[in-house]
Design a protein around this motif. Structure first.
Motif, PDB file in Angstrom:
ATOM      1  N   GLU A 257      -4.057 -14.202  -8.580  1.00  0.00           N
ATOM      2  CA  GLU A 257      -3.027 -13.999  -7.564  1.00  0.00           C
ATOM      3  C   GLU A 257      -3.492 -12.802  -6.745  1.00  0.00           C
ATOM      4  OE1 GLU A 257       1.649 -12.629  -7.036  1.00  0.00           O
ATOM      5  OE2 GLU A 257       0.841 -13.008  -9.049  1.00  0.00           O
ATOM      6  N   VAL A 258      -3.686 -12.980  -5.437  1.00  0.00           N
ATOM      7  CA  VAL A 258      -4.230 -11.927  -4.583  1.00  0.00           C
ATOM      8  C   VAL A 258      -3.136 -11.379  -3.678  1.00  0.00           C
ATOM      9  CG1 VAL A 258      -5.959 -11.332  -2.843  1.00  0.00           C
ATOM     10  CG2 VAL A 258      -6.522 -12.977  -4.653  1.00  0.00           C
ATOM     11  N   LEU A 259      -2.862 -10.091  -3.809  1.00  0.00           N
ATOM     12  CA  LEU A 259      -1.884  -9.404  -2.963  1.00  0.00           C
ATOM     13  C   LEU A 259      -2.647  -8.552  -1.958  1.00  0.00           C
ATOM     14  CD1 LEU A 259       0.592  -8.187  -5.749  1.00  0.00           C
ATOM     15  CD2 LEU A 259       0.679 -10.308  -4.426  1.00  0.00           C
ATOM     16  N   GLU A 260      -2.351  -8.731  -0.673  1.00  0.00           N
ATOM     17  CA  GLU A 260      -3.111  -8.047   0.366  1.00  0.00           C
ATOM     18  C   GLU A 260      -2.504  -6.700   0.733  1.00  0.00           C
ATOM     19  OE1 GLU A 260      -4.121 -10.419   3.781  1.00  0.00           O
ATOM     20  OE2 GLU A 260      -4.234 -12.265   2.576  1.00  0.00           O
ATOM     21  N   LEU A 261      -3.384  -5.715   0.900  1.00  0.00           N
ATOM     22  CA  LEU A 261      -3.016  -4.393   1.398  1.00  0.00           C
ATOM     23  C   LEU A 261      -3.719  -4.192   2.739  1.00  0.00           C
ATOM     24  CD1 LEU A 261      -3.223  -2.236  -1.858  1.00  0.00           C
ATOM     25  CD2 LEU A 261      -1.197  -2.499  -0.406  1.00  0.00           C
ATOM     26  N   PRO A 262      -3.037  -4.442   3.868  1.00  0.00           N
ATOM     27  CA  PRO A 262      -3.690  -4.315   5.177  1.00  0.00           C
ATOM     28  C   PRO A 262      -4.070  -2.866   5.473  1.00  0.00           C
ATOM     29  CG  PRO A 262      -1.650  -5.591   5.322  1.00  0.00           C
ATOM     30  CD  PRO A 262      -1.664  -4.949   3.977  1.00  0.00           C
ATOM     31  N   ASP A 294      -0.082   8.740   7.610  1.00  0.00           N
ATOM     32  CA  ASP A 294       0.720   8.992   8.806  1.00  0.00           C
ATOM     33  C   ASP A 294       0.614   7.810   9.761  1.00  0.00           C
ATOM     34  OD1 ASP A 294       2.438  10.368  10.473  1.00  0.00           O
ATOM     35  OD2 ASP A 294       0.843  11.493  11.475  1.00  0.00           O
ATOM     36  N   ASP A 295       0.787   6.623   9.194  1.00  0.00           N
ATOM     37  CA  ASP A 295       0.618   5.373   9.929  1.00  0.00           C
ATOM     38  C   ASP A 295       1.773   4.435   9.556  1.00  0.00           C
ATOM     39  OD1 ASP A 295      -0.510   2.415   9.990  1.00  0.00           O
ATOM     40  OD2 ASP A 295      -1.826   3.574  11.296  1.00  0.00           O
ATOM     41  N   PRO A 296       2.245   3.595  10.490  1.00  0.00           N
ATOM     42  CA  PRO A 296       3.326   2.665  10.149  1.00  0.00           C
ATOM     43  C   PRO A 296       3.010   1.762   8.964  1.00  0.00           C
ATOM     44  CG  PRO A 296       2.997   2.736  12.532  1.00  0.00           C
ATOM     45  CD  PRO A 296       1.874   3.523  11.929  1.00  0.00           C
ATOM     46  N   MET A 297       1.721   1.527   8.713  1.00  0.00           N
ATOM     47  CA  MET A 297       1.339   0.655   7.606  1.00  0.00           C
ATOM     48  C   MET A 297       1.592   1.316   6.245  1.00  0.00           C
ATOM     49  SD  MET A 297       0.391  -2.482   7.580  1.00  0.00           S
ATOM     50  CE  MET A 297      -0.396  -2.747   9.178  1.00  0.00           C
ATOM     51  N   ASP A 298       1.846   2.637   6.230  1.00  0.00           N
ATOM     52  CA  ASP A 298       2.167   3.316   4.972  1.00  0.00           C
ATOM     53  C   ASP A 298       3.350   2.646   4.286  1.00  0.00           C
ATOM     54  OD1 ASP A 298       0.173   5.143   5.613  1.00  0.00           O
ATOM     55  OD2 ASP A 298       1.555   6.787   6.073  1.00  0.00           O
ATOM     56  N   LYS A 299       4.363   2.291   5.076  1.00  0.00           N
ATOM     57  CA  LYS A 299       5.573   1.675   4.521  1.00  0.00           C
ATOM     58  C   LYS A 299       5.256   0.290   3.950  1.00  0.00           C
ATOM     59  CE  LYS A 299      10.382   0.614   5.759  1.00  0.00           C
ATOM     60  NZ  LYS A 299      10.393  -0.833   5.460  1.00  0.00           N
ATOM     61  N   VAL A 300       4.443  -0.482   4.659  1.00  0.00           N
ATOM     62  CA  VAL A 300       4.047  -1.807   4.177  1.00  0.00           C
ATOM     63  C   VAL A 300       3.306  -1.686   2.848  1.00  0.00           C
ATOM     64  CG1 VAL A 300       2.643  -3.851   4.673  1.00  0.00           C
ATOM     65  CG2 VAL A 300       3.950  -2.741   6.512  1.00  0.00           C
ATOM     66  N   GLU A 303       5.576  -0.997  -0.032  1.00  0.00           N
ATOM     67  CA  GLU A 303       6.313  -2.198  -0.434  1.00  0.00           C
ATOM     68  C   GLU A 303       5.448  -3.145  -1.266  1.00  0.00           C
ATOM     69  OE1 GLU A 303       7.536  -3.598   3.369  1.00  0.00           O
ATOM     70  OE2 GLU A 303       9.257  -2.222   3.516  1.00  0.00           O
ATOM     71  N   VAL A 304       4.184  -3.312  -0.862  1.00  0.00           N
ATOM     72  CA  VAL A 304       3.276  -4.171  -1.621  1.00  0.00           C
ATOM     73  C   VAL A 304       3.036  -3.590  -3.016  1.00  0.00           C
ATOM     74  CG1 VAL A 304       0.928  -5.121  -1.736  1.00  0.00           C
ATOM     75  CG2 VAL A 304       2.152  -5.073   0.453  1.00  0.00           C
ATOM     76  N   ARG A 312       6.593   0.879 -12.203  1.00  0.00           N
ATOM     77  CA  ARG A 312       6.027   2.206 -11.916  1.00  0.00           C
ATOM     78  C   ARG A 312       6.676   2.828 -10.681  1.00  0.00           C
ATOM     79  NH1 ARG A 312       0.811   3.180 -14.385  1.00  0.00           N
ATOM     80  NH2 ARG A 312       0.196   1.377 -15.634  1.00  0.00           N
ATOM     81  N   GLN A 313       6.703   4.147 -10.688  1.00  0.00           N
ATOM     82  CA  GLN A 313       7.166   4.891  -9.523  1.00  0.00           C
ATOM     83  C   GLN A 313       6.035   4.974  -8.497  1.00  0.00           C
ATOM     84  OE1 GLN A 313       8.937   8.648 -10.567  1.00  0.00           O
ATOM     85  NE2 GLN A 313       8.879   9.434  -8.475  1.00  0.00           N
ATOM     86  N   ILE A 314       6.333   4.679  -7.232  1.00  0.00           N
ATOM     87  CA  ILE A 314       5.326   4.762  -6.171  1.00  0.00           C
ATOM     88  C   ILE A 314       5.412   6.151  -5.544  1.00  0.00           C
ATOM     89  CG2 ILE A 314       4.388   3.709  -4.093  1.00  0.00           C
ATOM     90  CD1 ILE A 314       4.529   1.850  -6.582  1.00  0.00           C
ATOM     91  N   VAL A 315       4.342   6.928  -5.667  1.00  0.00           N
ATOM     92  CA  VAL A 315       4.291   8.293  -5.141  1.00  0.00           C
ATOM     93  C   VAL A 315       3.191   8.348  -4.095  1.00  0.00           C
ATOM     94  CG1 VAL A 315       3.978  10.738  -5.691  1.00  0.00           C
ATOM     95  CG2 VAL A 315       5.049   9.203  -7.373  1.00  0.00           C
ATOM     96  N   GLN A 316       3.569   8.445  -2.826  1.00  0.00           N
ATOM     97  CA  GLN A 316       2.579   8.520  -1.762  1.00  0.00           C
ATOM     98  C   GLN A 316       2.242   9.982  -1.457  1.00  0.00           C
ATOM     99  OE1 GLN A 316       4.595   5.802   1.140  1.00  0.00           O
ATOM    100  NE2 GLN A 316       2.638   4.714   1.126  1.00  0.00           N
ATOM    101  N   VAL A 317       0.939  10.247  -1.363  1.00  0.00           N
ATOM    102  CA  VAL A 317       0.438  11.600  -1.100  1.00  0.00           C
ATOM    103  C   VAL A 317      -0.439  11.542   0.155  1.00  0.00           C
ATOM    104  CG1 VAL A 317      -0.889  13.541  -2.012  1.00  0.00           C
ATOM    105  CG2 VAL A 317       0.465  12.115  -3.567  1.00  0.00           C
ATOM    106  N   PRO A 318      -0.221  12.434   1.134  1.00  0.00           N
ATOM    107  CA  PRO A 318      -1.067  12.433   2.335  1.00  0.00           C
ATOM    108  C   PRO A 318      -2.547  12.567   1.974  1.00  0.00           C
ATOM    109  CG  PRO A 318       0.859  13.811   2.684  1.00  0.00           C
ATOM    110  CD  PRO A 318       0.852  13.432   1.221  1.00  0.00           C
ATOM    111  N   ALA A 319      -3.379  11.648   2.492  1.00  0.00           N
ATOM    112  CA  ALA A 319      -4.775  11.575   2.049  1.00  0.00           C
ATOM    113  C   ALA A 319      -5.786  11.662   3.176  1.00  0.00           C
ATOM    114  CB  ALA A 319      -5.006  10.287   1.263  1.00  0.00           C
ATOM    115  N   LEU A 320      -5.344  11.900   4.395  1.00  0.00           N
ATOM    116  CA  LEU A 320      -6.294  11.943   5.511  1.00  0.00           C
ATOM    117  C   LEU A 320      -7.366  13.007   5.307  1.00  0.00           C
ATOM    118  CD1 LEU A 320      -4.021  11.383   8.645  1.00  0.00           C
ATOM    119  CD2 LEU A 320      -5.929   9.941   7.897  1.00  0.00           C
ATOM    120  N   ALA A 321      -6.977  14.164   4.801  1.00  0.00           N
ATOM    121  CA  ALA A 321      -7.959  15.243   4.607  1.00  0.00           C
ATOM    122  C   ALA A 321      -9.000  14.862   3.558  1.00  0.00           C
ATOM    123  CB  ALA A 321      -7.257  16.536   4.216  1.00  0.00           C
TER     124      ALA A 321
END
Length: 339
Positions: A257-262, A294-300, A303-304, A312-321
């Motif tokens: 089963e393949v779940l896509e992360l754009p 810092d992109d609208p796709m962060d929310k997508v 959700e995926v 699991r808890q989803i914890v997003q951390v800024p990673a551009l640097a």
């Protein structure tokens, strides 16, 4: 007498989502890597470390002269240990930990050549895996070939993901054929089936590490990087990777089963195009430590990931640097399984 491989000794690479005893990281050491953003990079590493520390113990390796700085940045929840370093990508310089299902832990110490001799000074990094294993007090298997931890991903049930661009690159093991590399992966990771994707993202300095492209959510379920813009140079290779994954079968004979992360919108800095991907996340105990850009796709992406990991808890951390240096959250972390 020929030394035993890990598989011959009964060891295999468990799934990243299996319980951890600890996470290992390495404090940024190669300052000129960061295009003037080393202060931001260190802050990003510290943020990832603190996020992981909410869920499991974590040890940060740092150059002796950087220990005080790492302590100040990371805070009391992160253990800091002094070791000589050249760079800061623990996924690739650290050991790949192995288990035997009987309560024993071991580690594969891969030969490291700085991603195909991209840097001339890497002797300290090449010695890190052995030091981590010595400190951990577990058996060390010294591999006779070059490999980085970011180029492999295991479902813990006999299937390993990897990429042709990286493992077949002549800057790693030019003397080995694809079939010989498969034999090595099976012998050193306790795998039965190797699933190959093709090419990596544009301007990926790792030569297409699979942790930028695909990983297991659990056996039979794969998260894969995708590109929605047919005009993007990443579109064709990501489509090819998706097709390969959908056609593949794992060691148990299952289709994935393949779940896509754009991928997010294209971003170019002094380092060139950033190889941004949401697939480069880390599974801590009870959590997904995931990148945000810092992109609208962060929310997508969130959700995926929530769909893939409902427990699991989803914890997003800024990673551009972190991306400025050529890698992501998965690249700077390495799990030590609980046994």
């Amino acid at each position: 007498m020929t030394a035993l491989t890990p598989a011959e000794a009964g060891f295999h690479m468990p799934a990243e989502g299996a319980p951890h005893a600890r996470t290992w990281m390495a404090w940024p050491a190669r300052i000129d890597l960061w295009n003037g953003r080393h202060v931001e990079a260190k802050a990003a590493y510290a943020a990832v470390a603190r996020a992981v520390a909410r869920f499991e113990p974590i040890t940060m390796v740092a150059k002796p002269e950087d220990v005080a700085e790492a302590v100040a940045e990371c805070g009391p929840s992160v253990e800091i240990v002094a070791m000589a370093l050249d760079d800061s990508w623990m996924r690739d310089i650290g050991p790949t930990f192995l288990v035997d299902g009987k309560g024993n832990l071991a580690g594969a110490d891969w030969r490291f050549n700085a991603w195909g001799d991209k840097w001339p000074d890497y002797a300290n990094d090449a010695a890190i895996a052995a030091q981590v294993l010595e400190r951990t007090g577990v058996r060390r298997f010294a591999a006779p070939f070059v490999l980085e931890g970011g180029s492999i991903h295991s479902d813990g049930e006999g299937t390993v993901l990897t990429s042709e661009q990286c493992l077949l690159n002549p800057n790693r093991n030019p003397h080995l054929s694809k079939s010989q590399i498969e034999v090595n992966l099976k012998a050193w990771l306790g795998a039965e089936t190797v699933v190959w994707v093709g090419q990596g993202l544009e301007n990926d300095g790792t030569d297409g590490h699979v942790d930028n492209l695909a990983c297991f959510a659990r056996p039979g379920v794969v998260l894969a990087t995708s590109c929605r813009d047919p005009e993007d140079t990443n579109y064709a290779p990501m489509q090819d990777n998706l097709a390969r994954l959908k056609a593949a079968r794992d060691a148990r004979g299952r289709a994935f089963e393949v779940l896509e992360l754009p991928i997010p919108a294209k971003r170019v800095t002094a380092a060139g195009r950033l190889a941004m991907t949401y697939t480069n996340f880390y599974l801590a105990n009870g959590a997904v430590i995931a990148p945000s850009f810092d992109d609208p796709m962060d929310k997508v992406a969130a959700e995926v990931l929530a769909k893939a990991f409902p427990e699991r808890q989803i914890v997003q951390v800024p990673a551009l640097a972190i991306l400025e240096g050529g890698g992501g959250i998965h690249c700077i972390t390495q799990q030590q399984p609980a046994v």
